[in-house]
Motif scaffolding. Sequence first.
Motif, PDB file in Angstrom:
ATOM      1  N   PRO A   1      75.182  50.947  10.740  1.00  0.00           N
ATOM      2  CA  PRO A   1      74.821  50.045   9.709  1.00  0.00           C
ATOM      3  C   PRO A   1      73.932  48.929   9.877  1.00  0.00           C
ATOM      4  O   PRO A   1      73.464  48.344   9.038  1.00  0.00           O
ATOM      5  CB  PRO A   1      76.376  49.363   9.743  1.00  0.00           C
ATOM      6  CG  PRO A   1      76.933  49.469  10.672  1.00  0.00           C
ATOM      7  CD  PRO A   1      76.543  51.067  11.245  1.00  0.00           C
ATOM      8  N   ALA A   2      73.468  49.178  11.293  1.00  0.00           N
ATOM      9  CA  ALA A   2      72.223  48.019  11.773  1.00  0.00           C
ATOM     10  C   ALA A   2      70.794  48.425  11.687  1.00  0.00           C
ATOM     11  O   ALA A   2      70.098  47.689  11.768  1.00  0.00           O
ATOM     12  CB  ALA A   2      72.908  47.557  12.938  1.00  0.00           C
ATOM     13  N   ILE A   3      70.783  49.856  11.917  1.00  0.00           N
ATOM     14  CA  ILE A   3      69.510  50.062  11.994  1.00  0.00           C
ATOM     15  C   ILE A   3      68.775  50.809  10.689  1.00  0.00           C
ATOM     16  O   ILE A   3      69.416  51.148   9.960  1.00  0.00           O
ATOM     17  CB  ILE A   3      69.426  51.524  12.717  1.00  0.00           C
ATOM     18  CG1 ILE A   3      70.168  51.327  14.131  1.00  0.00           C
ATOM     19  CG2 ILE A   3      68.309  52.415  12.978  1.00  0.00           C
ATOM     20  CD1 ILE A   3      69.184  50.310  14.927  1.00  0.00           C
ATOM     21  N   ALA A   4      67.422  50.177  10.455  1.00  0.00           N
ATOM     22  CA  ALA A   4      66.614  50.549   9.428  1.00  0.00           C
ATOM     23  C   ALA A   4      66.450  52.231   9.308  1.00  0.00           C
ATOM     24  O   ALA A   4      66.223  52.660  10.458  1.00  0.00           O
ATOM     25  CB  ALA A   4      65.402  49.854   9.376  1.00  0.00           C
ATOM     26  N   HIS A   5      66.550  52.534   8.014  1.00  0.00           N
ATOM     27  CA  HIS A   5      66.473  53.904   7.719  1.00  0.00           C
ATOM     28  C   HIS A   5      67.129  54.896   8.891  1.00  0.00           C
ATOM     29  O   HIS A   5      66.735  55.973   9.088  1.00  0.00           O
ATOM     30  CB  HIS A   5      64.873  54.221   7.897  1.00  0.00           C
ATOM     31  CG  HIS A   5      64.145  53.117   7.045  1.00  0.00           C
ATOM     32  ND1 HIS A   5      64.142  53.351   5.789  1.00  0.00           N
ATOM     33  CD2 HIS A   5      63.220  52.513   7.465  1.00  0.00           C
ATOM     34  CE1 HIS A   5      63.275  52.260   5.327  1.00  0.00           C
ATOM     35  NE2 HIS A   5      62.947  51.624   6.534  1.00  0.00           N
TER      36      HIS A   5
ATOM     37  N   GLU B   1      66.952  52.081  20.358  1.00  0.00           N
ATOM     38  CA  GLU B   1      65.897  51.563  19.592  1.00  0.00           C
ATOM     39  C   GLU B   1      64.500  51.566  19.842  1.00  0.00           C
ATOM     40  O   GLU B   1      64.429  51.346  21.142  1.00  0.00           O
ATOM     41  CB  GLU B   1      66.458  50.005  19.067  1.00  0.00           C
ATOM     42  CG  GLU B   1      67.778  49.778  18.337  1.00  0.00           C
ATOM     43  CD  GLU B   1      67.846  48.392  17.997  1.00  0.00           C
ATOM     44  OE1 GLU B   1      66.960  47.813  17.446  1.00  0.00           O
ATOM     45  OE2 GLU B   1      69.016  47.810  18.613  1.00  0.00           O
ATOM     46  N   ALA B   2      63.625  51.363  19.088  1.00  0.00           N
ATOM     47  CA  ALA B   2      62.308  51.604  19.178  1.00  0.00           C
ATOM     48  C   ALA B   2      61.744  50.685  20.253  1.00  0.00           C
ATOM     49  O   ALA B   2      61.147  51.043  21.396  1.00  0.00           O
ATOM     50  CB  ALA B   2      61.233  51.723  17.901  1.00  0.00           C
ATOM     51  N   HIS B   3      62.104  49.447  20.042  1.00  0.00           N
ATOM     52  CA  HIS B   3      61.487  48.106  21.005  1.00  0.00           C
ATOM     53  C   HIS B   3      62.108  48.086  22.183  1.00  0.00           C
ATOM     54  O   HIS B   3      61.780  47.239  22.834  1.00  0.00           O
ATOM     55  CB  HIS B   3      61.395  47.348  19.956  1.00  0.00           C
ATOM     56  CG  HIS B   3      62.859  46.531  19.579  1.00  0.00           C
ATOM     57  ND1 HIS B   3      63.573  47.213  18.792  1.00  0.00           N
ATOM     58  CD2 HIS B   3      63.119  45.385  20.186  1.00  0.00           C
ATOM     59  CE1 HIS B   3      64.749  46.330  18.816  1.00  0.00           C
ATOM     60  NE2 HIS B   3      64.564  45.433  19.378  1.00  0.00           N
ATOM     61  N   VAL B   4      63.279  48.716  22.307  1.00  0.00           N
ATOM     62  CA  VAL B   4      64.063  48.525  23.551  1.00  0.00           C
ATOM     63  C   VAL B   4      64.144  49.866  24.392  1.00  0.00           C
ATOM     64  O   VAL B   4      63.410  50.046  25.117  1.00  0.00           O
ATOM     65  CB  VAL B   4      65.484  48.030  23.308  1.00  0.00           C
ATOM     66  CG1 VAL B   4      66.149  47.565  24.628  1.00  0.00           C
ATOM     67  CG2 VAL B   4      65.283  46.686  22.180  1.00  0.00           C
TER      68      VAL B   4
ATOM     69  N   SER C   1      63.708  54.416  15.268  1.00  0.00           N
ATOM     70  CA  SER C   1      63.945  53.044  14.522  1.00  0.00           C
ATOM     71  C   SER C   1      64.407  52.248  15.251  1.00  0.00           C
ATOM     72  O   SER C   1      64.741  52.107  16.411  1.00  0.00           O
ATOM     73  CB  SER C   1      64.737  53.225  13.204  1.00  0.00           C
ATOM     74  OG  SER C   1      64.398  52.315  12.397  1.00  0.00           O
ATOM     75  N   SER C   2      64.621  50.880  14.692  1.00  0.00           N
ATOM     76  CA  SER C   2      65.198  49.806  15.261  1.00  0.00           C
ATOM     77  C   SER C   2      65.982  48.910  14.148  1.00  0.00           C
ATOM     78  O   SER C   2      65.876  49.227  13.073  1.00  0.00           O
ATOM     79  CB  SER C   2      64.048  48.758  15.753  1.00  0.00           C
ATOM     80  OG  SER C   2      63.585  49.354  16.928  1.00  0.00           O
ATOM     81  N   ARG C   3      66.677  47.880  14.552  1.00  0.00           N
ATOM     82  CA  ARG C   3      67.292  46.959  13.540  1.00  0.00           C
ATOM     83  C   ARG C   3      66.322  46.633  12.426  1.00  0.00           C
ATOM     84  O   ARG C   3      66.574  46.520  11.558  1.00  0.00           O
ATOM     85  CB  ARG C   3      67.726  45.949  14.039  1.00  0.00           C
ATOM     86  CG  ARG C   3      68.840  46.400  15.074  1.00  0.00           C
ATOM     87  CD  ARG C   3      69.773  45.299  15.749  1.00  0.00           C
ATOM     88  NE  ARG C   3      70.227  45.785  16.972  1.00  0.00           N
ATOM     89  CZ  ARG C   3      71.713  45.892  16.971  1.00  0.00           C
ATOM     90  NH1 ARG C   3      72.448  45.748  15.737  1.00  0.00           N
ATOM     91  NH2 ARG C   3      72.362  46.592  17.853  1.00  0.00           N
TER      92      ARG C   3
END
Length: 148
Positions: A27-31, A109-112, A136-138
């Motif tokens: 539910p939290a991740i874009a796409h 997540e992409a940025h972490v 993806s990320s949030r």
Amino acid sequence: MMAGNLGQVTASSTVFLLCDVQEKFKPAIAHFNCVVQSCSKLITAGRILGVPLLVTEQYPKGLGKTVPELDVQHAAVVAEKTKFSMVVPEVDAVLEQLKPRVAVIMGLEAHVCVEQTAADLLARGHVVHVVADAVSSRSQEDRLLAFD
């Protein structure tokens, strides 16, 4: 290494890394669903071509296991982790055994976790590919900043 060799991905010199595509992130991740579809295609192709798959799950007791839509039964390792990078002892042992030149990363997540894994693998001398439509990320902003 010559720039002309950077894009070459061969089954014999490559590993696929699936990072933390878990139930609680849905539910939290874009796409999220698009990422799962792209990961599924890569995992299937890798299985057919004989590319080893390494999987991590971030704190699965709290975040759940890898989503059931992704068939990771053939993975060389499915490792639990509580740090950002996928390069945990279980994954590191498989990397030492296989000695791949190329690492293809997909997941969250992409940025972490994806970014930290890429940095760790680059520092070890691997050629790293991050599959944009399988990451993806949030937020889209975090995702795009990670790619930069």
